[in-house]
Design an enzyme around this catalytic site. Structure first.
Site, mmCIF file in Angstrom:
data_model
loop_
_atom_site.group_PDB
_atom_site.id
_atom_site.type_symbol
_atom_site.label_atom_id
_atom_site.label_comp_id
_atom_site.label_asym_id
_atom_site.label_seq_id
_atom_site.Cartn_x
_atom_site.Cartn_y
_atom_site.Cartn_z
ATOM 1 N N ASP A 169 -1.715 -64.661 105.643
ATOM 2 C CA ASP A 169 -1.064 -65.769 104.949
ATOM 3 C C ASP A 169 -2.102 -66.643 104.264
ATOM 4 O OD1 ASP A 169 -1.435 -68.503 106.775
ATOM 5 O OD2 ASP A 169 -1.495 -66.664 107.959
ATOM 6 N N SER A 170 -1.721 -67.199 103.103
ATOM 7 C CA SER A 170 -2.551 -68.142 102.353
ATOM 8 C C SER A 170 -3.899 -67.496 102.020
ATOM 9 C CB SER A 170 -2.693 -69.448 103.148
ATOM 10 O OG SER A 170 -3.180 -70.487 102.333
ATOM 11 N N ALA A 171 -5.023 -68.079 102.468
ATOM 12 C CA ALA A 171 -6.307 -67.423 102.239
ATOM 13 C C ALA A 171 -6.304 -66.016 102.828
ATOM 14 C CB ALA A 171 -7.433 -68.245 102.855
#
Length: 328
Positions: A169-171
């Site tokens: 998730d995200s980075a």
């Protein structure tokens, strides 16, 4: 005023100064691995490289838990069947969180139980102390370790190393893409990938992207990857940028199936949607799906553990979506 004390990036989660010091305002709390009675999942930490601080946290669901998972593939009901292996990369803007963070312990215990997976959560090095590509190198090294293992009895006894998947998730979603590209160049084989609210950027806004979002990613990228020759158009952060051989492009994606997830209120949504569309149009021979969470913001599922919407999202995420991507 000391120039080194100048704040160059200030977010609710971390604060970075001009001398590359960082105040981590969240994501530093840790919890030990162990048995989780609410899910029937056991976790443990395995060190890959003590000098680099690289380790993984493994999550193994009990056989009865796997058999009770809703709508699993038929062969998972056999407790002797080995489990698909999901290599997970946490988020945190490349600068915070860890494989031992409570929010990831909670998420991955639930996902291992509900989807019947052996999960390998990677504790990669963080910027700015360890600028990218250190985190990518750690993450790819962990994937190679999984593919070769042997290295741990949980993987050799319970993991189906023919079915290895990536998620983050995200980075961590950004890391999923880049580890897949590294695997395309030099192996190992990856069956599928799930990108959750992935952190991408670029100098030119994509359709629907706010200028403030472009500027924020540019400032962050300058700190976490200061050696990037093309700035925020570096292919590490902008998969839509042109790449020169021998560097792999989207059409070289080594997975057979990819799931890209976005959230309606997330500033990263336009980039994630553009990534999905570019992959679908790239000439890659696999299957890519798009799933958008309406009325939700960036990685909402990490911060609303008691929310009814989270429970519906987890059912959607861990069962129909995940099994379409992971199931044989």
């Amino acid at each position: 005023m000391d120039p080194s004390s100048e704040i160059i990036l200030d977010t609710p989660y971390f604060r970075i100064y001009s001398d590359r010091r960082i105040d981590r305002l969240m994501g530093t709390e840790t919890v030990p691995a162990g048995f989780d009675p609410s899910t029937g999942v056991t976790s443990k930490d395995v060190v890959i490289d003590s000098d680099a601080g690289l380790y993984v946290r493994l999550y193994l669901p009990l056989p009865d838990t796997v058999a009770a998972a809703a709508s699993p593939p038929p062969n998972v009901n056999d407790s002797k069947t080995k489990l698909p292996v999901l290599v997970y990369f946490h988020g945190g803007g490349f600068v915070t969180q860890s494989a031992a963070s409570p929010i990831y312990q909670r998420l991955l215990n639930a996902l291992a139980a509900r989807a019947g997976l052996l999960i390998v959560s990677v504790n990669y090095r963080l910027a700015p102390e360890h600028p990218l590509p250190a985190g990518y190198e750690d993450s790819f090294r962990a994937l190679e370790w999984v593919a070769a293992s042997g290295g741990d009895p949980w993987l050799s006894r319970h993991g189906d190393l023919r079915r290895v998947f990536l998620a983050g998730d995200s980075a961590g979603g950004n890391i999923v893409h880049n580890v897949a590209m590294m695997a395309a160049a030099s192996g190992p084989r990856v069956e599928g990938a799930v990108l959750l609210h992935a952190g991408f950027g670029g100098k030119e806004p994509v359709h629907g992207e706010a200028p403030a979002s472009v500027a924020l990613m540019e400032r962050l990228w300058g700190v976490v990857c200061p050696g990037a020759t093309d700035g925020v158009d570096d292919p590490w952060v902008n998969p839509l940028a042109a790449v020169a051989p021998p560097r792999p492009s989207l059409r070289d994606m080594p997975c057979e199936r990819v799931l890209v997830c976005g959230a309606e209120l997330d500033s990263l949504l336009p980039r994630d949607r553009a990534y999905y569309e570019a992959l679908a149009a790239s000439g890659w021979g696999g299957t890519v799906e798009w799933f958008e969470s309406k009325g939700q913001d960036h990685v909402f599922f990490l911060f609303k553990p008691d929310c009814g919407l989270l429970q519906r999202f987890m059912r959607r995420f861990s069962l129909p979506c995940i099994w379409r991507v992971l199931a044989q």
